[in-house]
Motif scaffolding. Structure first.
Motif, PDB file in Angstrom:
ATOM      1  N   MET A   1      -4.507   1.333   2.251  1.00 21.07           N
ATOM      2  CA  MET A   1      -3.246   0.635   2.346  1.00 21.07           C
ATOM      3  C   MET A   1      -3.511  -0.872   2.228  1.00 21.07           C
ATOM      4  SD  MET A   1      -0.648   0.494   5.597  1.00 21.07           S
ATOM      5  CE  MET A   1      -1.501  -0.584   6.706  1.00 21.07           C
ATOM      6  N   ILE A   2      -2.666  -1.525   1.497  1.00 16.23           N
ATOM      7  CA  ILE A   2      -2.751  -2.982   1.411  1.00 16.23           C
ATOM      8  C   ILE A   2      -1.809  -3.551   2.472  1.00 16.23           C
ATOM      9  CG2 ILE A   2      -2.395  -5.030  -0.015  1.00 16.23           C
ATOM     10  CD1 ILE A   2      -2.876  -3.234  -2.461  1.00 16.23           C
ATOM     11  N   ARG A   3      -2.439  -4.098   3.480  1.00 21.39           N
ATOM     12  CA  ARG A   3      -1.676  -4.682   4.584  1.00 21.39           C
ATOM     13  C   ARG A   3      -1.241  -6.083   4.165  1.00 21.39           C
ATOM     14  NH1 ARG A   3      -2.071  -3.307   9.986  1.00 21.39           N
ATOM     15  NH2 ARG A   3      -3.813  -1.960   9.453  1.00 21.39           N
ATOM     16  N   PRO A   4       0.022  -6.443   4.376  1.00 26.13           N
ATOM     17  CA  PRO A   4       0.432  -7.821   4.080  1.00 26.13           C
ATOM     18  C   PRO A   4      -0.493  -8.806   4.795  1.00 26.13           C
ATOM     19  CG  PRO A   4       2.348  -6.485   4.584  1.00 26.13           C
ATOM     20  CD  PRO A   4       1.136  -5.651   4.908  1.00 26.13           C
ATOM     21  N   LEU A   5      -0.862  -9.857   4.105  1.00 26.40           N
ATOM     22  CA  LEU A   5      -1.837 -10.811   4.611  1.00 26.40           C
ATOM     23  C   LEU A   5      -1.473 -11.358   5.995  1.00 26.40           C
ATOM     24  CD1 LEU A   5      -4.520 -11.819   3.619  1.00 26.40           C
ATOM     25  CD2 LEU A   5      -3.363 -13.691   2.476  1.00 26.40           C
ATOM     26  N   GLU A   6      -0.204 -11.576   6.204  1.00 29.61           N
ATOM     27  CA  GLU A   6       0.204 -12.132   7.499  1.00 29.61           C
ATOM     28  C   GLU A   6      -0.010 -11.144   8.655  1.00 29.61           C
ATOM     29  OE1 GLU A   6       3.985 -10.811   5.318  1.00 29.61           O
ATOM     30  OE2 GLU A   6       2.233 -12.026   4.835  1.00 29.61           O
ATOM     31  N   TYR A   7      -0.208  -9.861   8.348  1.00 28.18           N
ATOM     32  CA  TYR A   7      -0.449  -8.863   9.385  1.00 28.18           C
ATOM     33  C   TYR A   7      -1.928  -8.492   9.520  1.00 28.18           C
ATOM     34  CZ  TYR A   7       4.588  -8.354   9.408  1.00 28.18           C
ATOM     35  OH  TYR A   7       5.933  -8.605   9.508  1.00 28.18           O
ATOM     36  N   CYS A   8      -2.775  -9.138   8.750  1.00 28.73           N
ATOM     37  CA  CYS A   8      -4.213  -8.915   8.875  1.00 28.73           C
ATOM     38  C   CYS A   8      -4.723  -9.754  10.040  1.00 28.73           C
ATOM     39  CB  CYS A   8      -4.944  -9.304   7.584  1.00 28.73           C
ATOM     40  SG  CYS A   8      -4.587  -8.205   6.214  1.00 28.73           S
ATOM     41  N   VAL A   9      -5.077  -9.078  11.111  1.00 34.60           N
ATOM     42  CA  VAL A   9      -5.484  -9.801  12.317  1.00 34.60           C
ATOM     43  C   VAL A   9      -6.972  -9.650  12.619  1.00 34.60           C
ATOM     44  CG1 VAL A   9      -3.184  -9.754  13.340  1.00 34.60           C
ATOM     45  CG2 VAL A   9      -4.781  -7.873  13.806  1.00 34.60           C
ATOM     46  N   ASN A  10      -7.680  -8.845  11.802  1.00 31.66           N
ATOM     47  CA  ASN A  10      -9.116  -8.721  11.984  1.00 31.66           C
ATOM     48  C   ASN A  10      -9.776  -8.419  10.634  1.00 31.66           C
ATOM     49  OD1 ASN A  10      -9.103  -5.813  11.553  1.00 31.66           O
ATOM     50  ND2 ASN A  10      -8.282  -5.624  13.632  1.00 31.66           N
ATOM     51  N   LYS A  11     -11.089  -8.452  10.628  1.00 30.96           N
ATOM     52  CA  LYS A  11     -11.824  -8.258   9.380  1.00 30.96           C
ATOM     53  C   LYS A  11     -11.663  -6.846   8.822  1.00 30.96           C
ATOM     54  CE  LYS A  11     -15.196 -11.884   9.732  1.00 30.96           C
ATOM     55  NZ  LYS A  11     -16.597 -12.261   9.602  1.00 30.96           N
ATOM     56  N   GLN A  12     -11.465  -5.869   9.683  1.00 28.61           N
ATOM     57  CA  GLN A  12     -11.277  -4.495   9.203  1.00 28.61           C
ATOM     58  C   GLN A  12      -9.987  -4.376   8.396  1.00 28.61           C
ATOM     59  OE1 GLN A  12     -13.622  -2.059   9.492  1.00 28.61           O
ATOM     60  NE2 GLN A  12     -12.345  -1.028   7.984  1.00 28.61           N
ATOM     61  N   HIS A  13      -8.929  -5.052   8.799  1.00 22.68           N
ATOM     62  CA  HIS A  13      -7.679  -5.052   8.032  1.00 22.68           C
ATOM     63  C   HIS A  13      -7.924  -5.625   6.641  1.00 22.68           C
ATOM     64  CE1 HIS A  13      -5.027  -5.221  11.924  1.00 22.68           C
ATOM     65  NE2 HIS A  13      -5.540  -4.023  11.716  1.00 22.68           N
ATOM     66  N   ILE A  14      -8.661  -6.736   6.587  1.00 22.71           N
ATOM     67  CA  ILE A  14      -8.984  -7.364   5.296  1.00 22.71           C
ATOM     68  C   ILE A  14      -9.826  -6.413   4.455  1.00 22.71           C
ATOM     69  CG2 ILE A  14     -10.231  -9.260   4.176  1.00 22.71           C
ATOM     70  CD1 ILE A  14      -7.702 -10.247   5.538  1.00 22.71           C
ATOM     71  N   HIS A  15     -10.858  -5.851   5.073  1.00 20.62           N
ATOM     72  CA  HIS A  15     -11.758  -4.934   4.356  1.00 20.62           C
ATOM     73  C   HIS A  15     -10.997  -3.738   3.782  1.00 20.62           C
ATOM     74  CE1 HIS A  15     -15.465  -2.795   3.413  1.00 20.62           C
ATOM     75  NE2 HIS A  15     -14.951  -1.744   4.021  1.00 20.62           N
ATOM     76  N   ASP A  16     -10.148  -3.124   4.584  1.00 21.13           N
ATOM     77  CA  ASP A  16      -9.369  -1.966   4.123  1.00 21.13           C
ATOM     78  C   ASP A  16      -8.430  -2.337   2.975  1.00 21.13           C
ATOM     79  OD1 ASP A  16     -10.630  -0.454   6.077  1.00 21.13           O
ATOM     80  OD2 ASP A  16      -8.914  -0.489   7.460  1.00 21.13           O
ATOM     81  N   SER A  17      -7.809  -3.489   3.070  1.00 20.38           N
ATOM     82  CA  SER A  17      -6.895  -3.926   2.004  1.00 20.38           C
ATOM     83  C   SER A  17      -7.655  -4.199   0.712  1.00 20.38           C
ATOM     84  CB  SER A  17      -6.128  -5.170   2.441  1.00 20.38           C
ATOM     85  OG  SER A  17      -5.259  -4.859   3.514  1.00 20.38           O
ATOM     86  N   VAL A  18      -8.805  -4.868   0.823  1.00 16.99           N
ATOM     87  CA  VAL A  18      -9.612  -5.154  -0.369  1.00 16.99           C
ATOM     88  C   VAL A  18     -10.112  -3.849  -0.994  1.00 16.99           C
ATOM     89  CG1 VAL A  18     -11.760  -6.207  -1.196  1.00 16.99           C
ATOM     90  CG2 VAL A  18     -10.243  -7.501   0.310  1.00 16.99           C
ATOM     91  N   ASP A  19     -10.531  -2.885  -0.181  1.00 17.48           N
ATOM     92  CA  ASP A  19     -10.949  -1.579  -0.712  1.00 17.48           C
ATOM     93  C   ASP A  19      -9.820  -0.903  -1.475  1.00 17.48           C
ATOM     94  OD1 ASP A  19     -13.555  -1.683   0.151  1.00 17.48           O
ATOM     95  OD2 ASP A  19     -13.252  -0.350   1.881  1.00 17.48           O
ATOM     96  N   THR A  20      -8.623  -0.958  -0.929  1.00 20.71           N
ATOM     97  CA  THR A  20      -7.468  -0.365  -1.602  1.00 20.71           C
ATOM     98  C   THR A  20      -7.192  -1.073  -2.929  1.00 20.71           C
ATOM     99  OG1 THR A  20      -6.497   0.281   0.510  1.00 20.71           O
ATOM    100  CG2 THR A  20      -5.015   0.191  -1.380  1.00 20.71           C
ATOM    101  N   ILE A  21      -7.268  -2.386  -2.921  1.00 18.93           N
ATOM    102  CA  ILE A  21      -7.063  -3.158  -4.159  1.00 18.93           C
ATOM    103  C   ILE A  21      -8.119  -2.774  -5.189  1.00 18.93           C
ATOM    104  CG2 ILE A  21      -7.163  -5.481  -5.163  1.00 18.93           C
ATOM    105  CD1 ILE A  21      -5.922  -6.457  -2.438  1.00 18.93           C
ATOM    106  N   ASP A  22      -9.387  -2.699  -4.771  1.00 20.93           N
ATOM    107  CA  ASP A  22     -10.461  -2.324  -5.693  1.00 20.93           C
ATOM    108  C   ASP A  22     -10.230  -0.940  -6.288  1.00 20.93           C
ATOM    109  OD1 ASP A  22     -11.662  -4.748  -5.175  1.00 20.93           O
ATOM    110  OD2 ASP A  22     -13.227  -3.912  -3.870  1.00 20.93           O
ATOM    111  N   ASN A  23      -9.807   0.007  -5.456  1.00 19.35           N
ATOM    112  CA  ASN A  23      -9.518   1.351  -5.951  1.00 19.35           C
ATOM    113  C   ASN A  23      -8.385   1.336  -6.971  1.00 19.35           C
ATOM    114  OD1 ASN A  23     -11.327   3.298  -4.672  1.00 19.35           O
ATOM    115  ND2 ASN A  23     -10.442   2.559  -2.770  1.00 19.35           N
TER     116      ASN A  23
END
Length: 97
Positions: A1-23
């Motif tokens: 899932m790509i979490r809206p940037l304003e709701y990314c509160v930790n590195k795992q949120h960023i990592h998961d969003s980037v993985d989704t984008i890469d996929n």
């Protein structure tokens, strides 16, 4: 899932969003390859339309500008994509002979 940037509160949120984008990038590249393949198969039937498929260089400049990315960077990415796709079609052509 790509979490809206304003709701990314930790590195795992960023990592998961980037993985989704890469996929999604890889998924879209595979889909693009499928469409180019279909376009090449239609080339014999509709020879004049090949120019529409191949006249994408100016589109890369517009895309780069629209997303505020370096033009050379975007052109090099698409050049690599085209090299891969053309290499793949050339290899398949040899296999069919």
């Amino acid at each position: 899932m790509i979490r809206p940037l304003e709701y990314c509160v930790n590195k795992q949120h960023i990592h998961d969003s980037v993985d989704t984008i890469d996929n999604r990038i890889v998924e879209l590249l595979a889909l693009r390859k499928t469409y180019i393949g279909k376009g090449k198969s239609l080339n014999d039937e509709q020879n004049g339309e090949q120019n529409i498929i191949r006249n994408l260089d100016s589109n890369y400049v517009l895309l780069a500008k629209r997303f505020h990315l370096p033009i050379v960077f975007i052109q090099s990415i698409f050049q690599e994509i085209e090299n891969y796709i053309n290499q793949d079609f050339i290899a398949k052509g040899y296999e069919q002979q």
